[in-house]
Design a protein around this motif. Structure first.
Motif, PDB file in Angstrom:
ATOM      1  N   HIS A 268      45.125  33.790  13.977  1.00  0.00           N
ATOM      2  CA  HIS A 268      46.095  34.455  13.110  1.00  0.00           C
ATOM      3  C   HIS A 268      45.506  35.818  12.780  1.00  0.00           C
TER       4      HIS A 268
ATOM      5  N   GLN B 246      46.571  38.360  11.123  1.00  0.00           N
ATOM      6  CA  GLN B 246      46.711  38.813   9.736  1.00  0.00           C
ATOM      7  C   GLN B 246      45.661  38.145   8.844  1.00  0.00           C
ATOM      8  N   ASN B 247      45.448  36.838   9.024  1.00  0.00           N
ATOM      9  CA  ASN B 247      44.427  36.142   8.248  1.00  0.00           C
ATOM     10  C   ASN B 247      43.030  36.653   8.595  1.00  0.00           C
TER      11      ASN B 247
END
Length: 140
Positions: A105, A107-108
């Motif tokens: 992910h 964004q994470n």
């Protein structure tokens, strides 16, 4: 021990309000992340599932959310900031590792890297002049 005192002296002479606001924002972010993990415990369990095979999954669930909440409050007030950040470092490093072990992910990953960078900065910088640490130090 002398190097910590020297870092504190340097930080107290070179402190600026935007840096203190960044520290407060970091604390609020960590506190809100802890609240998010408590309200959605299944999301936290899904996040740590790639390393749950190693063991200690229940311990991690009960460590991450309270560490973020208590550490966030301490960082906001500037109370034992370095100790609060030291408690956050294993969580943030694990968040980065989990992105590479499980499903990526981006964004994470970026959020964890950015938060880790700010935490490392405050680990060396300290809590600054506008903090409880500075206030209690001046009371002596």
């Amino acid at each position: 021990m002398n190097s910590v005192k020297e870092l504190n002296k340097w930080a107290n002479t070179h402190t600026y309000l935007p840096i203190d606001l960044l520290r407060i924002a970091l604390g609020v972010f960590l506190f809100m992340k802890g609240i998010s993990f408590i309200t959605n415990i299944q999301y936290l369990a899904d996040l740590i599932s790639p390393i749950d095979k190693i063991g200690g999954g229940m311990f991690l669930i009960h460590y991450i959310a309270p560490a973020h909440m208590v550490g966030g409050i301490m960082i906001v007030f500037g109370l034992l900031t370095r100790w609060a950040i030291i408690a956050q470092l294993p969580i943030l490093i694990s968040a980065i590792i989990i992105n590479f072990m499980g499903e990526m992910h981006s964004q994470n990953l970026l959020l964890a890297l950015f938060t880790l960078a700010i935490c490392v900065f405050f680990l060396f910088y300290g809590s600054g002049k506008h903090s409880a640490d500075y206030y209690f130090k001046m009371q002596k």
